[in-house]
Design a protein around this motif. Structure first.
Motif, PDB file in Angstrom:
ATOM      1  N   VAL A  54       0.870  -1.155   0.009  1.00  0.00           N
ATOM      2  CA  VAL A  54      -0.081  -0.071   0.094  1.00  0.00           C
ATOM      3  C   VAL A  54       0.886   1.247  -0.080  1.00  0.00           C
ATOM      4  CG1 VAL A  54      -1.687   1.303   1.341  1.00  0.00           C
ATOM      5  CG2 VAL A  54      -2.099  -1.042   1.072  1.00  0.00           C
ATOM      6  N   GLY A  55       1.725   1.250   0.716  1.00  0.00           N
ATOM      7  CA  GLY A  55       2.831   2.263   0.831  1.00  0.00           C
ATOM      8  C   GLY A  55       3.443   2.732  -0.562  1.00  0.00           C
ATOM      9  N   PHE A  56       3.906   1.558  -1.070  1.00  0.00           N
ATOM     10  CA  PHE A  56       4.622   1.677  -2.359  1.00  0.00           C
ATOM     11  C   PHE A  56       3.600   2.095  -3.494  1.00  0.00           C
ATOM     12  CE2 PHE A  56       5.381  -0.396  -6.692  1.00  0.00           C
ATOM     13  CZ  PHE A  56       6.529   0.322  -7.171  1.00  0.00           C
ATOM     14  N   ASP A  59       3.211   5.776  -2.902  1.00  0.00           N
ATOM     15  CA  ASP A  59       4.217   6.407  -3.531  1.00  0.00           C
ATOM     16  C   ASP A  59       4.288   6.523  -5.043  1.00  0.00           C
ATOM     17  OD1 ASP A  59       5.115   6.923  -0.967  1.00  0.00           O
ATOM     18  OD2 ASP A  59       6.664   5.332  -1.332  1.00  0.00           O
ATOM     19  N   VAL A  60       3.794   5.655  -5.522  1.00  0.00           N
ATOM     20  CA  VAL A  60       3.716   5.559  -7.337  1.00  0.00           C
ATOM     21  C   VAL A  60       2.843   6.655  -7.801  1.00  0.00           C
ATOM     22  CG1 VAL A  60       3.045   4.359  -9.110  1.00  0.00           C
ATOM     23  CG2 VAL A  60       4.652   3.283  -7.523  1.00  0.00           C
ATOM     24  N   ARG A  61       1.735   6.704  -6.852  1.00  0.00           N
ATOM     25  CA  ARG A  61       0.541   7.488  -7.415  1.00  0.00           C
ATOM     26  C   ARG A  61       1.166   8.969  -7.052  1.00  0.00           C
ATOM     27  NH1 ARG A  61      -4.873   7.307  -4.233  1.00  0.00           N
ATOM     28  NH2 ARG A  61      -4.359   5.249  -4.824  1.00  0.00           N
ATOM     29  N   ASP A  62       1.505   9.113  -5.983  1.00  0.00           N
ATOM     30  CA  ASP A  62       2.201  10.674  -5.575  1.00  0.00           C
ATOM     31  C   ASP A  62       3.320  11.138  -6.706  1.00  0.00           C
ATOM     32  OD1 ASP A  62       0.467  10.965  -3.512  1.00  0.00           O
ATOM     33  OD2 ASP A  62       2.346  10.400  -2.088  1.00  0.00           O
ATOM     34  N   ASN A  63       4.067  10.083  -6.848  1.00  0.00           N
ATOM     35  CA  ASN A  63       5.363  10.603  -7.790  1.00  0.00           C
ATOM     36  C   ASN A  63       4.546  10.486  -9.426  1.00  0.00           C
ATOM     37  OD1 ASN A  63       7.139  10.555  -6.152  1.00  0.00           O
ATOM     38  ND2 ASN A  63       7.724   8.490  -6.385  1.00  0.00           N
ATOM     39  N   MET A  64       3.757   9.910  -9.827  1.00  0.00           N
ATOM     40  CA  MET A  64       3.122  10.197 -11.141  1.00  0.00           C
ATOM     41  C   MET A  64       2.579  11.301 -11.027  1.00  0.00           C
ATOM     42  SD  MET A  64       0.154   7.564 -12.727  1.00  0.00           S
ATOM     43  CE  MET A  64      -0.721   7.725 -11.338  1.00  0.00           C
ATOM     44  N   ALA A  65       1.861  11.675 -10.131  1.00  0.00           N
ATOM     45  CA  ALA A  65       1.064  13.096 -10.208  1.00  0.00           C
ATOM     46  C   ALA A  65       2.175  14.355 -10.314  1.00  0.00           C
ATOM     47  CB  ALA A  65       0.265  13.383  -8.996  1.00  0.00           C
ATOM     48  N   GLN A  66       3.359  14.169  -9.479  1.00  0.00           N
ATOM     49  CA  GLN A  66       4.247  15.110  -9.829  1.00  0.00           C
ATOM     50  C   GLN A  66       4.898  15.328 -11.096  1.00  0.00           C
ATOM     51  OE1 GLN A  66       7.538  14.432  -7.051  1.00  0.00           O
ATOM     52  NE2 GLN A  66       8.639  16.164  -7.750  1.00  0.00           N
TER      53      GLN A  66
END
Length: 108
Positions: A54-56, A59-66
């Motif tokens: 879930v943490g991964f 993190d992927v979702r946040d980095n993808m939006a960034q």
């Protein structure tokens, strides 16, 4: 005489202590107890893996939006593109209607 009593008592205490330790270890090594221990460890490991997954994903979702924001700024796309109005096309262009019977039992 006191020495013999002391060493006898020490031997008895050591024997009782060793016997209780061995009995506890034997109870831990029964198949039922081993199965319970293995199940508990599997549940704990599953919970840890789930938390990490879930943490991964977060993190992927946040980095993808960034990264999407970076690409949007780099390409100069700040507004959403306007979509063309939907076209309505008639499925059948033939407007002449004839009344035909679709009964196959009818004489032709």
């Amino acid at each position: 005489m006191f020495r013999r009593t002391f060493w006898f008592s020490t031997g008895v205490a050591a024997g009782v202590w060793a016997t209780t330790k061995v009995n506890r270890k034997l109870k831990q090594l029964t198949p039922e107890n081993l199965a319970v221990t293995a199940a508990n460890k599997a549940v704990e490991t599953g919970a840890r893996l789930k938390d990490r997954a879930v943490g991964f994903a977060l993190d992927v979702r946040d980095n993808m939006a960034q990264r999407e924001a970076e690409l949007t700024d780099a390409l100069g796309i700040h507004d959403s593109p306007e979509l063309p109005a939907p076209r309505r096309v008639a499925a059948i262009e033939n407007t002449t209607y004839t009344t035909h019977s679709y009964n196959r039992n009818e004489d032709h």
